[in-house]
Design a protein around this motif. Structure first.
Motif, PDB file in Angstrom:
ATOM      1  N   PRO A 216     -14.226  11.221   8.593  1.00  0.00           N
ATOM      2  CA  PRO A 216     -15.551  11.169   7.954  1.00  0.00           C
ATOM      3  C   PRO A 216     -15.854  12.365   7.053  1.00  0.00           C
ATOM      4  O   PRO A 216     -16.566  12.220   6.067  1.00  0.00           O
ATOM      5  N   THR A 217     -15.307  13.527   7.389  1.00  0.00           N
ATOM      6  CA  THR A 217     -15.651  14.696   6.571  1.00  0.00           C
ATOM      7  C   THR A 217     -15.014  14.614   5.183  1.00  0.00           C
ATOM      8  O   THR A 217     -15.608  15.032   4.199  1.00  0.00           O
ATOM      9  N   LYS A 218     -13.817  14.055   5.146  1.00  0.00           N
ATOM     10  CA  LYS A 218     -13.159  13.895   3.837  1.00  0.00           C
ATOM     11  C   LYS A 218     -13.942  12.904   2.961  1.00  0.00           C
ATOM     12  O   LYS A 218     -14.191  13.152   1.781  1.00  0.00           O
ATOM     13  N   ILE A 219     -14.352  11.811   3.583  1.00  0.00           N
ATOM     14  CA  ILE A 219     -15.108  10.791   2.857  1.00  0.00           C
ATOM     15  C   ILE A 219     -16.430  11.364   2.360  1.00  0.00           C
ATOM     16  O   ILE A 219     -16.836  11.174   1.213  1.00  0.00           O
ATOM     17  N   ARG A 220     -17.080  12.154   3.227  1.00  0.00           N
ATOM     18  CA  ARG A 220     -18.372  12.736   2.874  1.00  0.00           C
ATOM     19  C   ARG A 220     -18.222  13.686   1.691  1.00  0.00           C
ATOM     20  O   ARG A 220     -18.975  13.615   0.712  1.00  0.00           O
TER      21      ARG A 220
END
Lengths: 405, 407
Positions: A216-220
C-alpha cells in the motif's frame, strides 16, 4: 502429530503467540475454526481509546493499571505491555508501519462518519488525523456501497465526490475487488488523472482503505506524486483490507518459520490427564484428527467466533469448559440501550498473572494451558477500545510464559 | 445427461448460522476479480434463505463458484459455503441442462485409453489450430487454453513391466491425469515409496468423480464413488493403506464421498487414505523416512493447492522438502490458481480464470524461481500456461534428491 505448542484460535492473539514460540525455535501448530477476525475489525491498533487525546497514553495507562488490577493490562503491567507492542511493531518495519502521534491517542476518521480514538495507526492512515486542520477532499467509488463520500464530507465538513472510473463499469464492488484494482498500474493512472482534475485547493485526499493488499505504501506514494497532494486511507466495514494485511504478514512469516496452520475445522474435544491437557481432536468429517502437545494456548475470542457461548443461564467456554466469570443472572446481561456498557461483555476466563486459567477461588484449572486475547475476563474492550492491545499483549505473554515452563 | 438431487445430501449444517461477517469475502478468488459473482456470503448462506426445493433457480451466477473451498476455511461460524454453492449449482444445471462440452470435459477418462495409445495422432489433433478453433466455436472450449497432451505408454502400462519390491506394502491411487498425461509423477511416486522400503500396489480404480461432481452431476459422481470405495475397502481389509498424489482427487475421495455423496463405508476408506506427503511426514515422525538426500542447488517455489489446504493437513511438502540440502524453497503467497479443474477451459469462464491466475503469476514473478512445485495437476496446467516455467509435482524433486533412485 506432536508439537511443542498448540494454539487454538487464529486471531491476533493466537498469531502473536505463534510468533513468539516459533522465534524461540519451537514446533508450533495454530488451529482456527476459521481464519480469525482480523478482517473484521483491525484497521488500526487500539490500546486504550478511553484515554483522552490530550494525555500521554503511557501516563493514562499507568493510572489505568493502578486502578484496574484485574484487567489484562493490570495483570501485565506497563513494561510488559510495551515489550509486546514493540514486538508487534518489529513485524512492520518501514514503509508500512504502525505508529502513534506523539504517544497519544488520535482521532481517525472512519467510513461510518465517526472520529474514532485509536493508538497505533498504519502509515497509510496517518494523514487522516489532521482532517480537521487541513482542507480535505473525500473520494468514494461508484458501486462501492460501504463508503458514501458525500455523507462523510457533510459530517467532516469538507468536500466529497464519488468517482466513476470509465474502464471499470462495475455495478457493485467490494473492498477486496477495489484493493485488487488499485494494484493494477492502469487503474492507478486513471484514478490519479481523475482525482487531479477534481482537486481544487485541498491538501489531503481521503479514500476508503483499499490501496492494495500487498504494497500500500508504494501505491500511495505513486498516486501522491501524480496528484500533488497527500493521500490517506479511511477504515471501512468488513472485509477490512488493513486487517487482511496484518493477517497475511503474520501468516507468511510464520509459514517461513515452519509453523503449521490449520483452518476450517473446529476443535471438538480435548483429551485430559489429571490437570494436564494431552491432545486435541479436530473433526473433519468423516475423520477426526488428533494432535498432541506439551503446552496449549486458548485464544478463541468471544461470542463472534465461538470462544464463548451462552445458554439460557450461563456463559460457557466450550473447548476446555473453563470457569467463566459470570455477568450475573441473565436479566442483568444487558442494559437498556444498544450503546450502553452491557455486563455480558465483561464475562470471560479468569487467570493468574501468568495467564493460566483459574477458578473463582484462584485454583489452577490446568498446568499446561494458557489463555490469551479478548476471551479473558476483567475488561470491556468495546467501551475501553482496547481490543488489539489486549490481543497483542496477552498473546505475546501467554506464549512467553508457556515457553518458560 | 442430467444429474439428480439427492434429498439426503442436503447440508447437515444450517445456513442460518452465518452471521454475515464477510470474512469469506476477503478470500474469495472469484468475487475479487469479477462483479458477476456476488461472493460466498451472498451466493451461499445469503441466497440459501430464498431457495426452496421446488422453486426454479434464478441465479445463473451460481455456476461461477470455482469450488476452491477457501471460504469454508475462512468462515468463523462453520458455514459449509462451498457445499451450499455446489448443491445450488447442481439444481440450476439440472433445470437448465448441461452442454455437450461439459460432458466431454468431465469424461476424458472414457477416451484417454485410446488417446494414449494413439498419442501421436491425438496430440497433433489437440494442438491443431483448426480443431481448437472448432472446439472453441462449437463447444465453447477456449482455444487460448492448450489441451493437455497424452503420453504413451500410460503409467499403468509402465507399472505392469515394473517389478515393485519392498518389505511393506502400500497402495497408490494415481488418478486419470497421471495415468495418461503426466506419467512421470506416477513413476516418481513409486520410486520414492520404493526407496522408503515399500512395495507399491495399484488397486483397481477409476476417475474419482470430481469433474462430474464439480459440474453438479451428483448421480454420476456417486456411481464412480461406489466402484472406487468397493475396491479400496478390499485393499484396506487386506491391511494395506492407500496414498494419493493428486490433492483434488484425494480430497474428493476422503471427504466428499461421505459428506456429499453419502457413500456407505466411505469413512473407512477415509481413515486409511493419505496424501503422499502427509504419509511421508508420518514416516518422518516415526523416524523411518529415507533422508539420504544429495545436495540440490536449486531455487524452487511451492504453491499449496486449494484442495490441499482443505485437506487440513498443513503443508507437509514444505516440511519434507526443507530437509533437502541446498534446495532453496519458498512458499508462494497466493490464493487459488484460477483453473478450478474444468472451469478454466470453458470459454465463458476463461477470462475470470486468467484474472485469478494473474495474482498467482505476480507472486511467482516476485520469487523468480527456476522451478515451480505444486501437488495438483490443475494448478500445474495453469501455472505452465501463466508463466511458461518448468512446473513439477514435489515428488519429482524428492526423487531427484534421493541418492539412489531405482530405475
Amino acid at each position: 502429530m506432536h508439537y511443542d505448542l498448540i494454539i487454538i484460535g487464529m486471531g491476533l492473539s493466537g498469531l502473536m503467540a505463534a510468533r513468539v514460540a516459533a522465534e524461540a525455535g519451537k514446533k508450533v501448530l495454530i488451529i482456527g475454526k476459521g481464519m480469525g477476525c482480523l478482517t473484521l475489525f483491525s484497521n488500526t491498533i487500539d490500546l486504550l481509546g478511553k484515554i483522552p487525546e490530550t494525555v500521554k497514553l503511557e501516563d493514562g495507562l499507568s493510572q489505568w493499571i493502578h486502578d484496574h488490577p484485574d484487567h489484562p493490562y493490570g495483570k501485565m503491567g506497563l513494561e510488559k505491555i510495551e515489550e509486546a507492542l514493540s514486538s508487534f511493531n518489529s513485524f512492520f518495519p518501514p514503509p508500512y508501519t504502525f505508529q502513534s502521534k506523539n504517544g497519544t491517542n488520535s482521532l481517525v476518521p472512519t467510513a461510518a462518519g465517526t472520529l474514532r480514538p485509536t493508538y497505533l495507526i498504519p502509515s497509510t492512515m496517518m494523514k487522516g488525523i489532521s482532517l480537521k486542520k487541513k482542507k480535505a477532499l473525500i473520494i468514494g467509488f461508484q458501486g462501492y456501497k460501504d463508503f458514501y463520500a458525500r455523507r462523510l464530507a457533510d459530517l467532516f465538513n469538507c468536500r466529497g465526490i464519488t468517482l466513476s472510473l470509465a474502464e471499470n463499469p462495475q455495478k457493485e464492488m467490494t473492498s477486496t475487488a477495489l484493493a485488487r484494482l488499485m494494484e493494477q498500474p492502469f487503474l492507478r493512472d486513471l484514478f490519479s488523472a481523475e482525482v487531479k482534475k477534481q482537486i481544487r485547493d485541498e491538501e489531503i485526499i481521503g479514500l476508503p482503505a483499499v490501496l492494495g493488499v500487498n504494497d500500500p505504501t508504494k501505491i500511495r506514494k505513486e498516486i501522491e506524486k501524480k496528484i500533488g497532494a497527500s493521500l490517506f486511507e479511511i477504515p471501512v466495514p468488513p472485509p477490512s483490507i488493513p486487517g487482511l494485511r496484518i493477517f497475511n504478514r503474520f501468516k507468511a512469516r510464520l509459514l517461513q518459520k515452519g509453523v503449521t496452520f490449520l483452518s476450517g475445522h473446529p476443535v471438538t474435544k480435548v483429551v485430559l490427564k489429571g490437570n494436564r491437557c494431552e491432545k486435541i481432536e479436530v473433526s473433519h468429517p468423516p475423520i477426526t484428527n488428533s494432535y498432541s502437545a506439551d503446552r496449549f494456548i486458548l485464544a478463541t475470542g468471544r461470542f463472534l467466533g465461538g470462544g464463548l457461548i451462552a445458554d439460557r443461564l450461563r456463559i460457557l467456554e466450550p473447548i476446555f469448559n473453563l470457569p467463566v466469570a459470570q455477568p450475573g443472572s441473565q436479566e442483568k446481561w444487558f442494559e437498556g440501550s444498544f450503546f450502553d456498557e452491557h455486563p455480558i461483555h465483561r464475562a470471560g476466563i479468569l487467570t493468574d498473572v501468568t495467564l493460566r486459567p483459574v477458578d473463582e477461588r484462584g485454583n489452577l484449572s490446568f498446568e499446561n494451558v494458557w489463555v490469551a486475547g479478548t476471551i479473558l475476563s476483567g475488561h470491556h474492550y468495546l467501551h475501553e477500545k482496547s481490543r488489539e492491545g489486549i490481543e497483542i499483549v496477552t498473546g505475546y505473554w501467554a506464549a512467553r510464559n508457556a515457553m518458560r515452563q | 445427461m442430467p444429474g439428480s438431487m439427492n434429498e439426503k445430501s442436503w447440508p447437515k449444517n444450517n445456513s442460518d448460522v452465518c452471521i454475515r461477517c464477510a470474512t469469506c469475502m476477503a478470500v474469495c478468488p472469484v468475487s475479487r476479480v469479477t462483479p458477476l459473482f456476488p461472493g460466498p456470503k451472498q451466493a451461499g448462506p445469503g441466497a440459501q434463505r430464498f431457495r426452496k426445493g421446488n422453486d426454479p433457480s434464478v441465479e445463473e451466477w451460481i455456476d461461477l463458484c470455482i469450488g476452491c473451498h477457501l471460504c469454508d476455511l475462512a468462515c468463523p461460524s462453520g458455514v459449509p459455503i462451498a457445499e451450499l454453492n455446489l448443491l445450488a449449482k447442481a439444481k440450476y444445471l439440472d433445470e437448465k441442462g448441461r452442454p455437450l462440452r461439459d460432458w466431454l470435459l468431465t469424461h476424458t477418462y472414457r477416451f484417454s485409453g485410446p488417446a494414449s495409445f494413439l498419442s501421436t495422432i491425438a496430440n497433433l489433433l489437440l494442438k491443431n489450430r483448426v480443431i481448437r478453433w472448432i472446439a472453441d466455436a462449437l463447444l465453447k472450449i477456449d482455444q487460448r487454453r492448450q489441451l493437455p497432451v497424452y503420453e504413451s505408454p500410460t503409467f499403468r502400462q509402465w507399472f505392469k513391466e515394473h517389478p515393485s519390491e519392498g518389505s511393506k506394502k502400500i497402495a497408490y491411487f494415481y488418478g486419470c491425469f497421471i495415468n495418461t498425461n503426466e506419467v512421470d509423477v506416477g513413476k516418481a511416486t513409486v520410486q520414492v515409496l520404493e526407496a522408503n522400503g515399500f512395495e507399491v500396489y495399484l488397486p483397481p480404480q477409476e476417475c474419482c468423480g470430481l469433474p462430474v461432481l464439480g459440474s453438479g452431476n451428483f448421480k454420476e459422481a456417486r456411481k464412480m464413488a461406489l466402484k472406487n470405495v468397493s475396491s479400496f475397502l478390499k485393499t484396506i481389509r487386506s491391511g494395506i493403506e492407500i496414498v494419493f498424489s493428486s490433492t483434488s482427487c484425494g480430497h474428493m475421495i476422503k471427504h466428499d464421498y461421505g459428506q456429499l455423496l453419502n457413500i456407505p463405508e466411505s469413512e473407512k476408506v477415509a481413515e486409511h487414505f493419505f496424501d503422499l506427503f502427509e504419509f511421508l511426514r508420518n514416516l518422518k515422525e516415526e523416524g523411518t523416512l529415507n533422508t539420504r538426500f544429495k545436495e540440490l542447488p536449486l531455487k524452487a517455489a511451492y504453491f499449496a493447492p486449494c484442495h490441499l489446504r482443505s485437506l487440513g493437513i498443513g503443508l507437509p511438502v514444505l516440511e519434507i522438502l526443507r530437509l533437502i540440502p541446498r534446495l532453496e524453497l519458498e512458499n508462494i503467497e497466493a490464493d487459488c490458481c484460477g483453473l478450478g479443474g474444468t472451469f478454466g477451459f470453458k470459454k465463458e469462464k476463461y477470462e475470470i480464470s486468467q484474472e485469478i491466475g494473474k495474482d498467482l503469476r505476480e507472486a511467482i514473478d516476485r520469487i523468480k524461481p527456476k522451478v515451480v512445485l505444486t501437488d495438483c495437476e490443475g494448478c500445474r496446467i495453469q501455472i505452465r500456461h501463466l508463466t511458461g516455467l518448468k512446473v513439477q509435482h514435489p515428488i519429482q524433486i524428492l526423487r531427484e534428491a534421493l541418492t539412489e533412485p531405482k530405475e
